[in-house]
Design a protein around this motif. Structure first.
Motif: not given
Length: 792
Positions: A224-250
């Motif tokens: 939830k923190g990844l989905v609702t987090s604000s823009y972070s240049p370090e982890h943002n990929v095409a507007g998605i906050s760290d999609p690699f970590l999201q995929v692993r958690i799912l």
């Protein structure tokens, strides 16, 4: 000139080589120079020489002589030399090399080094090429580093722990306590490694899976923190906050929620939030949504959430990226049986994918379209599939025709529609249909007595138009032979009748007999049809007799035998020709002799309690003529007594024996033993001992799944002292729902009479996934020849 420039100069010279021979010459000179540098013992020059050798290795040239230099540089106290040494170890060494054992102590020392960068070099090398022995020796050091203060070290130690678990699964319990504590880390790299580690632990140990189900709320909060987090240049990929970590958690949530209601309920709201708030316009968002869909479908989710997942896959079908469309249809194929109505809403989009230029997308769309056919949409779906059949690539025609046949048999609204559909397929792709199509269609035609006139007129038109489609020609010849009198009448209410003469029909059959495109089986159908017409026409019997006599000396033995037997009917038994060549009775699809390739059906004994009515003309023949007839069919040494004229209910023993030639036989089914049951594929084996040294083994494969099994192959191996001969299989496509079988015969010759053993390799494709298994048959008992087996 600095050493780095020397490396760059070598790269420039190698790239400027105009021929491969010139490049080999440059490499040989450089390798000779590198060897001399290694012999001089200067560590500074040695590291630069090893760097050049690694580039040579990347070009594909031998570089094994640099392995010991890697060991020496790893033991160096200087970081720059350690870095080149560890890099060389990862490229030139593997767990099979003896030199890899020499660096175990150096890695252990570097794991305790004060510099985190030296520790990271050791961790990377162990995770890349650590053998099982190295992992056992260094596992305690890795577990200690999981509790290190630096996130940089924790991240690498976590991935190294994953490698250790894969190499030595019994060490998994060592890392379980530390893995749970890593979920509290804020660093995304550490979190990513922790999720990968927990996933590996849960997949390998059911007890660990139960233990980590308690961490589902924590994982949900991280997501939830990844989905609702604000823009972070370090982890943002095409507007998605760290999609690699999201995929692993799912993926981890999918494992934890499988067949568990409590864990599934805890993640339902999160999955709905991810599915509705993630932007699918970019590849990163599509990846997260795809993993979300897979998780929803694999856990015990709510029905509304499953519909939402299917709708997401439906949106993927409209994506311009073919890869996304492909994975969407692959996922829909897996869930179409459980969520059929939800997938049906996207039927139009799926059918449109049949027009895609990519063959793999077409194949997936075809499989999914066939799975969507039902009694409600059979007409509209079949229209689309028939259009696709006319334009599809050659490699898809067989699969398309098979799917259309299965769907038509299951959901046909009427027999006329069923016949028209099969005839359309035979006209379009008659050369790509399975062998059992012809007997199946003939059986269907015989049961539809009211459509005999319509069918024979339609098949005659198709025969006149094209004789290239062998399956269509065979059915047409059979129908003309059986119902040629209906064709000559020229009366048909269902279709505009064709006015044909006896000469027209015989001309068409002669064309088939003389065509170079006709197979021996097709010529046999045509010759039999010509013979049957001798009892249905009146003016051209002599022409038929002439046609039949020509093939009495045919080079094809099957055709020659038929012609000789038909000539005997004309010459010796002309008075019985009408009775022998009368119309075939209605064929029962499940009766012996017409099992559609299914040999497992029970063989029924003929019922001799009810004598069949016999024509008076047949019983009143002299006994000698009856004996001659039996001699034609197989011969008998027992003379028959003439029977009296029949009454209204004839019960003479001789007539019953004549008509029930097989009544006294006791047919014993051959023992069948199942040797393989997996993924809906069943493989059975029959064996028959021919002589003291020869055994005939028959392998029978059937398919109980919802889809055809394709690319089916069997391979067999026996001991060297046994001779093996494999006959050609009956096909490579096993029909779904057990509607057909594939058989293959294996001949074994055992001159030394050793104990028989056989190993069978089974390979097949089911829903696009390739499978391969091996079965070991350890013994063949001589009494019943029933093998014992053990899957490998």
């Amino acid at each position: 000139m600095t050493p780095s420039v020397r490396l760059q100069e070598m790269i420039r010279v190698i790239r400027s080589a105009r021929t491969q021979g010139e490049e080999r010459g440059i490499i040989q000179r450089e390798c000779a120079d590198i060897r001399s540098q290694f012999r001089q013992g200067d560590n500074g020059e040695r590291s630069h020489s090893l760097a050049k050798l690694l580039y040579v290795h990347m070009l594909g040239y031998p570089a094994h002589f640099g392995q010991m230099e890697c060991v020496r540089l790893i033991a160096s106290p200087r970081y720059s030399e350690k870095r080149i040494g560890y890099l060389g170890a990862m490229m030139l060494l593997d767990e099979k090399q003896d030199a890899s054992l020499l660096i175990t102590n150096s890695i252990k020392n570097d794991l305790s080094h004060s510099s985190q960068y030296v520790q990271s070099l050791a961790l990377c090398t162990l995770a890349c090429m650590g053998s099982a022995e190295m992992c056992r020796d260094l596992a305690p050091e890795i577990e200690r580093l999981l509790r290190a203060s630096h996130s940089y070290i924790k991240k690498k130690a976590t991935l190294c722990a994953v490698h250790i678990i894969r190499k030595v699964p019994e060490l998994a319990e060592l890392f379980t306590p530390s893995a749970r504590t890593l979920l509290s880390e804020k660093n995304h790299g550490v979190l990513h490694g922790a999720v990968v580690l927990i996933t590996e632990l849960c997949e390998r140990n059911p007890d660990t899976l139960v233990q980590f189900r308690k961490a589902v709320p924590e994982l949900v909060q991280i997501m939830k923190g990844l989905v609702t987090s604000s823009y972070s240049p370090e982890h943002n990929v095409a507007g998605i906050s760290d999609p690699f970590l999201q995929v692993r958690i799912l993926r981890l949530l999918r494992i934890l929620g499988h067949n568990n209601d409590t864990a599934s309920d805890a993640m339902n709201d999160l999955l709905a939030q991810v599915a509705t708030n993630t932007d699918s316009s970019k590849t990163a968002g599509s990846a997260v949504l795809y993993e979300t869909v897979l998780t929803i479908m694999d856990i015990n989710s709510e029905s509304g959430l499953r519909v939402l997942a299917v709708n997401i896959l439906g949106r993927f079908l409209l994506n311009n990226d073919r890869n996304i469309r492909y994975i969407s249809m692959t996922s829909l194929q897996k869930i179409v049986q459980t969520d059929h109505n939800a997938v049906q809403r996207h039927r139009g989009t799926i059918v449109d994918c049949l027009k895609d230029q990519d063959t793999s997308v077409k194949r997936r769309a075809l499989e999914l379209s066939l799975a969507l056919v039902s009694a409600v949409n059979i007409r509209s779906m079949m229209k689309e599939l028939l259009i696709f059949l006319s334009v599809c690539p050659p490699e898809l025609r067989s699969q398309t025709a098979s799917g259309i046949f299965n769907a038509a048999e299951r959901y046909s609204p009427s027999k006329r529609w069923h016949i028209d559909t099969i005839l359309h397929v035979l006209t379009t792709a008659g050369g790509d249909v399975r062998d059992e199509t012809v007997p199946n269609l003939i059986q269907l035609i015989t049961t539809a007595s009211e459509l005999h006139c319509y069918t024979v007129h339609k098949l005659y038109r198709a025969l006149i138009k094209d004789i290239a489609q062998q399956s269509l020609v065979q059915v047409a010849c059979w129908c003309i032979g059986e119902y040629g009198d209906l064709l000559l009448k020229g009366e048909c209410e269902e279709i505009e009748p064709v006015q044909v003469t006896e000469d027209d029909i015989l001309d068409a059959l002669e064309t088939v007999l003389q065509s170079h495109m006709s197979s021996p089986a097709t010529r046999g159908f045509a010759l039999t049809a010509t013979m049957k017409l001798s009892t249905r026409i009146t003016d051209n019997v002599d022409r038929i007799r002439s046609i039949v006599s020509i093939y009495g000396s045919c080079i094809d033995l099957e055709l020659q035998q038929r012609a000789v037997e038909y000539n005997a009917l004309f010459k010796k038994y002309d008075h019985m020709r009408a009775a022998v060549l009368e119309r075939m009775p209605v064929m029962d699809k499940n009766s012996p002799g017409h099992t559609n390739g299914d040999t497992s059906g029970e063989i029924k004994e003929p019922d001799t309690s009810k004598p069949k009515p016999v024509e008076a003309g047949l019983l009143s023949e002299p006994a000698s003529q009856v004996c001659d007839l039996l001699d034609l069919l197989g011969g008998t040494d027992t003379p028959l007594q003439p029977s009296p004229a029949p009454t209204s209910t004839p019960t003479t023993t001789s007539s019953a024996d004549l008509l029930d030639l097989l009544g006294g036989l006791e047919i014993k089914p051959v023992p069948t033993v199942s040797v393989y049951e997996k993924n809906g594929l069943s493989l059975k084996i029959q064996c028959d001992k021919q002589t003291e040294t020869e055994v005939t083994v028959t392998l029978i494969a059937s398919n109980s799944t919802q889809n055809d099994i394709t690319n089916f192959t069997l391979q067999a191996a026996v001991p060297k002292s046994v001779q093996l001969q494999m006959k050609a299989p009956s096909g490579n496509v096993i029909p779904a729902h057990g509607l057909g079988q594939v058989t293959q015969t294996v001949l074994l010759n055992n001159p030394n009479k050793v104990s028989l053993k056989m190993r069978i390799r089974v390979a097949y494709s089911n829903q696009g996934a390739m499978h391969q298994d091996t079965v070991q048959i350890d013994s063949f008992p001589s009494a019943a020849c029933q093998p014992s087996f053990s899957p490998l």
